[in-house]
Scaffold this motif. Sequence first.
Motif, mmCIF file in Angstrom:
data_model
loop_
_atom_site.group_PDB
_atom_site.id
_atom_site.type_symbol
_atom_site.label_atom_id
_atom_site.label_comp_id
_atom_site.label_asym_id
_atom_site.label_seq_id
_atom_site.Cartn_x
_atom_site.Cartn_y
_atom_site.Cartn_z
ATOM 1 N N LEU A 199 15.384 9.993 0.636
ATOM 2 C CA LEU A 199 14.313 9.323 0.042
ATOM 3 C C LEU A 199 13.016 9.738 0.021
ATOM 4 C CD1 LEU A 199 15.513 5.979 1.896
ATOM 5 C CD2 LEU A 199 15.885 6.594 -0.671
ATOM 6 N N LEU A 200 12.570 10.519 0.973
ATOM 7 C CA LEU A 200 10.987 11.383 1.129
ATOM 8 C C LEU A 200 11.159 12.686 0.814
ATOM 9 C CD1 LEU A 200 10.268 9.166 4.129
ATOM 10 C CD2 LEU A 200 9.421 8.735 2.088
ATOM 11 N N ARG A 201 12.242 13.027 0.169
ATOM 12 C CA ARG A 201 12.136 14.421 -0.178
ATOM 13 C C ARG A 201 10.850 15.010 -0.789
ATOM 14 N NH1 ARG A 201 16.574 14.393 -2.801
ATOM 15 N NH2 ARG A 201 15.882 14.521 -4.892
ATOM 16 N N GLY A 202 10.424 16.156 -0.445
ATOM 17 C CA GLY A 202 8.941 16.307 -0.720
ATOM 18 C C GLY A 202 7.809 16.132 0.333
ATOM 19 N N GLU B 244 1.951 7.339 -6.428
ATOM 20 C CA GLU B 244 0.921 8.209 -6.830
ATOM 21 C C GLU B 244 1.604 9.763 -6.526
ATOM 22 O OE1 GLU B 244 -2.702 7.378 -5.106
ATOM 23 O OE2 GLU B 244 -3.251 5.843 -6.661
ATOM 24 N N LEU B 245 2.229 9.826 -5.710
ATOM 25 C CA LEU B 245 2.891 11.045 -5.116
ATOM 26 C C LEU B 245 4.110 11.357 -5.932
ATOM 27 C CD1 LEU B 245 2.842 10.679 -1.250
ATOM 28 C CD2 LEU B 245 1.179 12.223 -2.666
ATOM 29 N N ARG C 19 13.584 7.144 -6.555
ATOM 30 C CA ARG C 19 14.026 5.733 -5.845
ATOM 31 C C ARG C 19 13.263 5.492 -4.873
ATOM 32 N NH1 ARG C 19 19.396 5.570 -3.802
ATOM 33 N NH2 ARG C 19 19.060 7.715 -3.633
ATOM 34 N N GLY C 20 12.737 6.649 -4.142
ATOM 35 C CA GLY C 20 11.930 6.513 -2.938
ATOM 36 C C GLY C 20 10.864 5.418 -3.026
ATOM 37 N N PRO C 21 9.918 5.561 -3.921
ATOM 38 C CA PRO C 21 8.840 4.509 -4.083
ATOM 39 C C PRO C 21 9.312 3.026 -4.097
ATOM 40 C CG PRO C 21 8.420 6.349 -5.510
ATOM 41 C CD PRO C 21 9.867 6.512 -5.062
ATOM 42 N N TYR D 159 0.944 -1.095 -0.077
ATOM 43 C CA TYR D 159 -0.097 0.128 0.118
ATOM 44 C C TYR D 159 0.800 1.241 0.100
ATOM 45 C CZ TYR D 159 -4.292 -2.656 0.746
ATOM 46 O OH TYR D 159 -5.569 -3.319 0.696
ATOM 47 N N ILE D 160 1.867 1.137 0.870
ATOM 48 C CA ILE D 160 2.779 2.371 0.821
ATOM 49 C C ILE D 160 3.485 2.676 -0.556
ATOM 50 C CG2 ILE D 160 4.943 3.147 1.509
ATOM 51 C CD1 ILE D 160 4.588 1.693 4.136
ATOM 52 N N ALA D 161 3.978 1.537 -1.244
ATOM 53 C CA ALA D 161 4.490 1.689 -2.763
ATOM 54 C C ALA D 161 3.433 2.239 -3.636
ATOM 55 C CB ALA D 161 4.797 0.109 -3.161
#
Length: 361
Positions: free
Chosen positions: A297-300, A234-235, A245-247, A227-229
């Motif tokens: 990894l979660l920039r944004g 989408e984000l 690379r984050g997703p 679900y996180i992926a």
Amino acid sequence: MSTVNVPPLPETAPPSPGRRAESEAVYAALAAGVVGAVYGLLVGLFAPDLHLGGNADSFGVWAACGATVVAIVASTIEYWRSRNRPGQEWRRSLPSWKFTVNTISVVVVHAGLAFVAVYALYRVLAAGFIGLPIVTFWAVVLMAVTLGMTTWIVYLSVSTMTTQRMSSLLLAFIAIGTLTAMVTTPDPKWWTIHFSHLGTFEDDLSSWVFNGTLIFGGLLVTTFAVYIANDMRELADAGVLQNPRGPRVVPTLFVVMGIMLAFVGIFPVDVNLAVHNLSASGMAVMYLVLLIGGPSLLRGMPRTYFVASWTFLAATVASVILFIPAIGFFSLTAFEILVFALIFGWIAVFIRFLGVAGRQD
């Protein structure tokens, strides 16, 4: 100052069940209530002189077993059918093996929650109605209500499964499972040894509950990662998350964390100490990697999320310092419980912010 127009994102708040799902849940609950009435009649006739709770052969145990069965049936049917509901269509593109694993974890967690919740409820009722016998009439009524309510709640929970709801299930499952193990353990002084001592009592319900909670909690984390992926893709497509690379990396780290958590339960300290400690350490390492690697990894993500993450990191470091022998402020049990709570507390915060990332309200 120029502004960047971000494409509108899909609604990330947990949707309410539609009219069809609500109606189906009521009909399923009524059917389960009829089954519960018959089950209660059989229990009342063939197991007379039962009490509400307090022993291994109480009405609460029979009710918890019945609730587990209807939870398995309701969650299996609805999780399969809900793939066609609005917002759930992406699950149809999953490989069959991954969808099967997801289904098993969702079903097991709902079944586990049903068992421990009903068992705990009747333990509480038994404390208020000490010595109250359950005659056949009340066995029928109580079992019908218990199984009907369980089916209704489980059906609605599964019908609109989202990342946020999955995280709530995970936290509830871990919390209720460990608390149940604590209050049913045969060793009231377990906390003087270490947290994992709860899983070392062979053939005792408390150890089965504790180790089972870790095993199936780990399985749920791996499903949670799917679900996180999806949410992170989408984000990223909407331009909110800026590291491509984050997703891929973040869900992979969650999968490893889930596997490590499951191994902690598969290998209790009295079975294989080395694997148990290695798995617990591996889970903590994944947590630290996600915290430290978050800015990249979660920039944004919202700025407040990173403030919260650094707070969790600081609390973890402080816990380690207070635990080291030179200081010795924390016992091993306190340290384990605190780090355990920090990990799952951070997961809850991460999911909440993932759900509002990119929104302007």
